[in-house]
Write a protein that holds these residues in place. Structure first.
Motif, PDB file in Angstrom:
ATOM      1  N   LYS A 132      71.333  45.069  -2.426  1.00  0.00           N
ATOM      2  CA  LYS A 132      71.914  44.653  -1.146  1.00  0.00           C
ATOM      3  C   LYS A 132      73.137  43.785  -1.389  1.00  0.00           C
ATOM      4  N   ALA A 133      73.996  43.734  -0.396  1.00  0.00           N
ATOM      5  CA  ALA A 133      75.265  43.033  -0.538  1.00  0.00           C
ATOM      6  C   ALA A 133      75.120  41.519  -0.534  1.00  0.00           C
ATOM      7  N   GLY A 134      74.155  40.991   0.154  1.00  0.00           N
ATOM      8  CA  GLY A 134      74.031  39.540   0.259  1.00  0.00           C
ATOM      9  C   GLY A 134      75.169  38.978   1.084  1.00  0.00           C
ATOM     10  N   ILE A 175      62.978  38.690  -1.018  1.00  0.00           N
ATOM     11  CA  ILE A 175      62.471  38.592   0.354  1.00  0.00           C
ATOM     12  C   ILE A 175      63.517  37.975   1.275  1.00  0.00           C
ATOM     13  N   VAL A 176      64.132  36.878   0.825  1.00  0.00           N
ATOM     14  CA  VAL A 176      65.150  36.206   1.641  1.00  0.00           C
ATOM     15  C   VAL A 176      66.361  37.109   1.843  1.00  0.00           C
ATOM     16  N   LEU A 177      66.783  37.832   0.799  1.00  0.00           N
ATOM     17  CA  LEU A 177      67.897  38.770   0.939  1.00  0.00           C
ATOM     18  C   LEU A 177      67.564  39.868   1.929  1.00  0.00           C
ATOM     19  N   TYR A 201      67.760  38.306   5.370  1.00  0.00           N
ATOM     20  CA  TYR A 201      69.166  38.015   5.690  1.00  0.00           C
ATOM     21  C   TYR A 201      69.918  39.288   6.081  1.00  0.00           C
ATOM     22  N   ASN A 202      69.742  40.345   5.293  1.00  0.00           N
ATOM     23  CA  ASN A 202      70.435  41.591   5.579  1.00  0.00           C
ATOM     24  C   ASN A 202      69.903  42.248   6.858  1.00  0.00           C
ATOM     25  N   ALA A 203      68.624  42.076   7.163  1.00  0.00           N
ATOM     26  CA  ALA A 203      68.077  42.612   8.401  1.00  0.00           C
ATOM     27  C   ALA A 203      68.638  41.872   9.611  1.00  0.00           C
ATOM     28  N   ILE A 204      68.804  40.570   9.492  1.00  0.00           N
ATOM     29  CA  ILE A 204      69.341  39.780  10.608  1.00  0.00           C
ATOM     30  C   ILE A 204      70.817  40.048  10.824  1.00  0.00           C
ATOM     31  N   THR A 205      71.584  40.099   9.745  1.00  0.00           N
ATOM     32  CA  THR A 205      73.034  40.292   9.873  1.00  0.00           C
ATOM     33  C   THR A 205      73.431  41.747  10.024  1.00  0.00           C
ATOM     34  N   GLY A 206      72.516  42.662   9.743  1.00  0.00           N
ATOM     35  CA  GLY A 206      72.819  44.085   9.883  1.00  0.00           C
ATOM     36  C   GLY A 206      73.577  44.678   8.714  1.00  0.00           C
TER      37      GLY A 206
END
Length: 86
Positions: free
Chosen positions: A23-25, A73-75, A78-83
């Motif tokens: 994921k991009a982070g 998990i945090v990534l 984060y990616n789910a929230i920011t899309g």
């Protein structure tokens, strides 16, 4: 462990978690550092709450493994929230 240890673990585990998850982070090192530190905290909490693991040593394999899992998990969150997908 000292705050310097948590920052170092957060930076390294944030980078490893980003590489593993693909994921991009956040795209910058400071954002990934913060996500890594948060991931280390989440991983430590999960390890302590579910597995009763003591995270006192910097060179302990369980500390690093839980910090990496926590950063993934945090990534993911984060990616789910920011899309962000990648």
């Amino acid at each position: 462990m000292s705050i310097i240890s948590w920052i170092l673990i957060g930076l390294i585990c944030g980078a490893i978690g980003r590489a593993i998850s693909g994921k991009a982070g956040t795209g910058n090192w400071l954002g990934n550092l913060l996500l890594g530190i948060l991931g280390a905290i989440v991983g430590g909490w999960i390890g302590g709450a579910l597995f009763n693991v003591n995270l006192s040593g910097f060179f302990s394999l369980s500390t690093w493994a839980l910090a990496i899992v926590g950063s993934i998990i945090v990534l993911f969150i984060y990616n789910a929230i920011t899309g962000k997908n990648k």
